[in-house]
Structure formats: structure tokens, C-alpha cells
Design an enzyme around this catalytic site. Structure first.
Site, PDB file in Angstrom:
ATOM      1  N   ARG A 179       0.989  -1.033  -0.134  1.00 22.17           N
ATOM      2  CA  ARG A 179       0.165  -0.031  -0.085  1.00 22.17           C
ATOM      3  C   ARG A 179       0.779   1.446  -0.212  1.00 22.17           C
ATOM      4  O   ARG A 179       1.549   1.483   0.744  1.00 22.17           O
ATOM      5  CB  ARG A 179      -0.967   0.077   1.208  1.00 22.17           C
ATOM      6  CG  ARG A 179      -1.498   1.508   1.467  1.00 22.17           C
ATOM      7  CD  ARG A 179      -2.541   1.399   2.642  1.00 22.17           C
ATOM      8  NE  ARG A 179      -3.882   0.645   1.911  1.00 22.17           N
ATOM      9  CZ  ARG A 179      -5.119   0.634   2.522  1.00 22.17           C
ATOM     10  NH1 ARG A 179      -5.184   1.467   3.784  1.00 22.17           N
ATOM     11  NH2 ARG A 179      -6.048   0.111   2.132  1.00 22.17           N
TER      12      ARG A 179
ATOM     13  N   HIS B  70      -7.476   0.605  -6.100  1.00 23.55           N
ATOM     14  CA  HIS B  70      -7.713   0.022  -4.820  1.00 23.55           C
ATOM     15  C   HIS B  70      -8.432  -1.450  -5.480  1.00 23.55           C
ATOM     16  O   HIS B  70      -9.482  -1.677  -4.999  1.00 23.55           O
ATOM     17  CB  HIS B  70      -8.472   0.547  -3.799  1.00 23.55           C
ATOM     18  CG  HIS B  70      -8.477   0.033  -2.594  1.00 23.55           C
ATOM     19  ND1 HIS B  70      -7.568  -1.109  -2.362  1.00 23.55           N
ATOM     20  CD2 HIS B  70      -9.207   0.492  -1.540  1.00 23.55           C
ATOM     21  CE1 HIS B  70      -7.803  -1.331  -0.861  1.00 23.55           C
ATOM     22  NE2 HIS B  70      -8.539  -0.276  -0.587  1.00 23.55           N
TER      23      HIS B  70
ATOM     24  N   GLN C 142      -9.990  -3.891  -3.174  1.00 26.06           N
ATOM     25  CA  GLN C 142     -11.552  -3.279  -2.343  1.00 26.06           C
ATOM     26  C   GLN C 142     -12.641  -3.590  -3.594  1.00 26.06           C
ATOM     27  O   GLN C 142     -13.726  -4.053  -3.122  1.00 26.06           O
ATOM     28  CB  GLN C 142     -11.410  -1.946  -2.376  1.00 26.06           C
ATOM     29  CG  GLN C 142     -12.536  -1.219  -1.747  1.00 26.06           C
ATOM     30  CD  GLN C 142     -12.814  -1.598  -0.367  1.00 26.06           C
ATOM     31  OE1 GLN C 142     -12.033  -1.674   0.610  1.00 26.06           O
ATOM     32  NE2 GLN C 142     -14.280  -2.250  -0.278  1.00 26.06           N
TER      33      GLN C 142
ATOM     34  N   ASP D 269     -17.284   7.071  -0.841  1.00 27.43           N
ATOM     35  CA  ASP D 269     -16.071   6.822  -0.167  1.00 27.43           C
ATOM     36  C   ASP D 269     -15.786   8.350   0.580  1.00 27.43           C
ATOM     37  O   ASP D 269     -16.468   9.203   0.017  1.00 27.43           O
ATOM     38  CB  ASP D 269     -15.058   6.560  -1.256  1.00 27.43           C
ATOM     39  CG  ASP D 269     -13.595   6.492  -0.488  1.00 27.43           C
ATOM     40  OD1 ASP D 269     -13.492   6.286   0.742  1.00 27.43           O
ATOM     41  OD2 ASP D 269     -12.619   6.150  -1.197  1.00 27.43           O
TER      42      ASP D 269
ATOM     43  N   CYS E 132     -16.301   1.683   1.121  1.00 27.84           N
ATOM     44  CA  CYS E 132     -15.049   0.896   1.326  1.00 27.84           C
ATOM     45  C   CYS E 132     -14.725   0.965   2.882  1.00 27.84           C
ATOM     46  O   CYS E 132     -13.923   0.081   3.266  1.00 27.84           O
ATOM     47  CB  CYS E 132     -13.993   1.400   0.415  1.00 27.84           C
ATOM     48  SG  CYS E 132     -13.559   2.992   0.480  1.00 27.84           S
TER      49      CYS E 132
ATOM     50  N   ARG F  17     -13.261  -8.525   2.127  1.00 21.69           N
ATOM     51  CA  ARG F  17     -11.914  -8.292   1.829  1.00 21.69           C
ATOM     52  C   ARG F  17     -11.175  -9.426   2.022  1.00 21.69           C
ATOM     53  O   ARG F  17     -10.209  -9.904   1.337  1.00 21.69           O
ATOM     54  CB  ARG F  17     -11.466  -7.309   2.508  1.00 21.69           C
ATOM     55  CG  ARG F  17     -11.832  -6.047   2.311  1.00 21.69           C
ATOM     56  CD  ARG F  17     -11.523  -5.323   1.047  1.00 21.69           C
ATOM     57  NE  ARG F  17     -10.138  -5.181   0.827  1.00 21.69           N
ATOM     58  CZ  ARG F  17      -9.327  -4.360   1.471  1.00 21.69           C
ATOM     59  NH1 ARG F  17      -9.968  -3.235   1.979  1.00 21.69           N
ATOM     60  NH2 ARG F  17      -8.067  -4.219   1.106  1.00 21.69           N
TER      61      ARG F  17
HETATM   62  N1  NVA Z   1     -10.060   6.690  -1.143  1.00 26.60           N
HETATM   63  C1  NVA Z   1      -9.587   6.297   0.304  1.00 26.60           C
HETATM   64  C2  NVA Z   1      -9.866   5.029   0.479  1.00 26.60           C
HETATM   65  C3  NVA Z   1      -9.579   4.106   1.533  1.00 26.60           C
HETATM   66  C4  NVA Z   1      -9.746   2.883   1.809  1.00 26.60           C
HETATM   67  C5  NVA Z   1      -8.295   6.658   0.319  1.00 26.60           C
HETATM   68  O1  NVA Z   1      -7.209   6.539  -0.717  1.00 26.60           O
HETATM   69  O2  NVA Z   1      -7.851   7.437   1.365  1.00 26.60           O
HETATM   70  N1   CP Z   2     -11.093  -0.271   2.812  1.00 24.80           N
HETATM   71  C1   CP Z   2      -9.931  -0.309   3.247  1.00 24.80           C
HETATM   72  O1   CP Z   2      -9.005  -0.523   2.572  1.00 24.80           O
HETATM   73  O2   CP Z   2      -9.558   0.154   4.513  1.00 24.80           O
HETATM   74  P1   CP Z   2      -8.063   0.159   5.240  1.00 24.80           P
HETATM   75  O3   CP Z   2      -7.651   1.677   4.488  1.00 24.80           O
HETATM   76  O4   CP Z   2      -8.766   0.578   6.674  1.00 24.80           O
HETATM   77  O5   CP Z   2      -7.235  -0.853   4.750  1.00 24.80           O
END
Ligand code: NVA
Ligand code: CP
Length: 304
Positions: A101, A128, A131, A223, A263, A291
Site C-alpha cells: 500500500r 484499490h 477493494q 467513499d 469501502c 476483503r
Molecule cells: N479513497 C480512500 C480509500 C481508503 C480505503 C483513500 O485512498 O484514502
Molecule cells: N477499505 C480499506 O482499504 O480500509 P483500510 O484503509 O482500513 O485498509
């Protein structure tokens, strides 16, 4: 099957359906897969915070008989303490898979290019994919099908929106993104999705009005308005995105049987109200649980 899972576009429509089928089997009978990846180790590289991704990959690899090595930002200091190339060349000799990540999508692309072992994208600024797999698995469980459904993503045209478009395009789900002007999905992501949609017949479109977007929708998705790394824009975005809040009045405009997904993490009172996220139409925790199941399927497919 490709070595890596960096984007939904790495899986063909049949591979995506195969992943869902395997995930369903794993969900129903986790004990059948308890030694599937016995003795294998997955590195979990995090350059951004996480709850769901961290827990589901960690628990997932263990449920398959393997081990995880979580690596937090200060530990590797990717690109600062050590180059992506050197990290890849070290890890490929120590572990059998890398979950990552990070910020720039190019980092996961480079990691996959340099590492001989599978690399899984667990969120970048661009996409993502894990997700989106969990999301469509959840829709499939609830609606019993995917093809021909309409999903409306309401909010920021971000990483999550991109992956939902890519998967919708592959699976024949019509995806409408309803977002403020200036916050559309990237033009590259849109053109990729529209190209893929030609094969499945899905319609991928962008509108700038939430009420218009949710019309005839079977799934309403939202989101956060400011993603990780955009915190400084939070206040400015609140004003811009207010008309795109998913509340009871907006849900009323979708199909009667429409479900709500997010998400997570959710900013209750901003992109979604309590009345929606806590309603019987909301399946956000089933979605979060999925997930685990769907990523176990991906780990099995790539690391077996
Ligand atoms: N769009 C959000 C998703 C978090 C799971 C982010 O990138 O922070
Ligand atoms: N939806 C998701 O990826 O959650 P986290 O950021 O907590 O891993």
C-alpha cells in the site's frame, strides 16, 4: 494468470469470476484451505494507515497456513532509505509474496517489475483493486448476479472509483460516477474502463448531479471526500462535495431495493449519514469481511 495483481485489468473477466467462485468456497469452507499456502510468507508493506487491509491480509495468509511480515513506513522507508529495486531484490529471496500500500502507482509497478515473486496492490493513489473485488463479491452475494446491474458511485473520482469502473467494465456492471466538476476519475482510467466495457457491454459514465446518477441504481457507493494524502484539502472539499452526500433523500431516488456500500473508513455526517450507513440497505460490514475471503482467493491464485 499474471504474476501480479496490480489492477483489476490484470484479471480477465473469467479470472475475476473464478476469484469470486474460489472466495465463496473459502468463505463457506475455510478449513478446506487451511494448509493451502503452508510455510509461505507474505510481506505487508504499508506506507499509509490501514485497518481492514492490514487485518484481512494478515489473518488471510495465516488462515491459508502461511505467515506475514508487516512492514510499517518507518521500517523500510521505501525510496528513501532504500530503492524500490533493492527492496524487491531483497524480499524475493526472503518471502513468497509482497502486498503493498503506497502513494504513487508507479511504485507498485516497479516493485512488480523487479521482484520475481507476486506483488499485490493494496491501494495506491490510482487504484484499490482488492477493494473492488470485495465490493462486487458482496453485490453478487446480495443480488445473486452482476451483469446488467447499475452501480452509482457518488463522490470523489478517486482510487476506489477507478477500480469500481475497471471491474464494472470487465463484469458487465453499468457504473455511473456522480461527482463535482473537477473531481472526475482520471481520463486515463475512464478511457481504460470504456475500452474494456466494449467487450462486456457495460456503460461507464460520469455525471455531475447525484440525483441523476442514482436513478435506477441497484448499488449506491461512496467513499471519503479527501483520501489519504489529501488531508490538507479536507475543509475545502467539504463545501464542494456537500451536494454529493449519500443521505436518505438520495437513497429514495435509487431503485427500491438498492443497497449501500462504502469501502470504509467512513466519515459519518460527511459523505454518508448515519441513517443510511446504519440502515437495512447498508452492507458495509459484510463488504469489509469479504476483503478477507476474496484476498485469500487472490493469495491462493498467485502464491500457490
Ligand atoms: N479513497 C480512500 C480509500 C481508503 C480505503 C483513500 O485512498 O484514502
Ligand atoms: N477499505 C480499506 O482499504 O480500509 P483500510 O484503509 O482500513 O485498509
Amino acid at each position: 494468470m499474471k504474476k501480479d495483481f496490480l489492477t483489476i485489468r490484470d484479471f480477465t473477466p473469467d479470472e475475476l469470476l473464478g476469484t469470486f467462485k474460489l472466495a465463496a468456497e473459502m468463505k463457506a469452507h475455510p478449513e478446506h484451505f487451511a494448509t493451502a499456502l503452508k510455510g509461505k510468507t507474505l510481506a505487508l508493506i504499508f506506507e499509509k494507515p490501514s485497518l481492514r487491509t492490514r487485518v484481512t491480509f494478515d489473518v488471510g495468509i495465516q488462515q491459508l497456513g502461511g505467515f506475514s511480515v508487516p512492514l510499517l513506513p518507518a521500517e523500510i522507508s521505501l525510496g528513501k532509505r532504500e530503492s524500490v529495486f533493492d527492496v524487491a531484490k531483497n524480499l524475493e529471496r526472503m518471502v513468497q509474496g509482497i502486498m503493498i500500500r503506497t502513494f504513487a502507482h508507479q511504485i507498485v509497478v516497479d516493485m512488480a517489475k523487479h521482484a520475481s515473486i507476486p506483488v499485490i496492490n493494496a491501494l495506491t493513489d490510482y487504484s484499490h483493486p482488492c477493494q473492488a473485488l470485495a465490493d462486487y463479491l458482496t453485490v453478487r452475494e446480495i443480488k445473486g448476479k452482476l451483469k446488467g446491474l447499475k452501480l452509482c458511485y457518488v463522490g470523489d473520482g478517486n482510487n476506489v472509483a477507478h477500480s469500481l469502473m475497471f471491474a464494472g467494465a470487465r463484469l458487465g456492471v453499468n457504473v455511473t460516477v456522480a461527482c463535482p466538476k473537477g473531481y472526475e476519475p482520471s481520463s486515463l482510467a475512464l478511457s481504460h474502463a470504456q475500452e474494456d466495457a466494449q467487450e462486456s457491454g457495460a456503460r461507464i459514465e460520469i455525471v455531475h448531479d447525484a440525483s441523476e446518477g442514482v436513478r435506477n441504481a441497484d448499488v449506491i457507493y461512496t467513499d471519503v471526500w479527501a483520501s489519504m494524502g489529501q488531508e490538507a484539502e479536507g475543509e475545502k472539499r467539504k463545501a464542494i462535495f456537500r451536494p454529493f452526500q449519500v443521505n436518505a433523500a438520495l437513497m429514495e431516488k435509487a431503485n427500491k431495493s438498492a443497497i449501500f456500500l462504502h469501502c470504509l473508513p467512513a466519515h459519518r455526517g460527511d459523505e454518508v449519514t448515519d441513517e443510511v450507513i446504519d440502515s437495512s440497505a447498508s452492507f458495509v460490514f459484510q463488504e469489509a469481511e469479504n476483503r478477507l475471503h476474496v484476498q485469500k482467493a487472490v493469495l491462493y491464485q498467485l502464491m500457490k
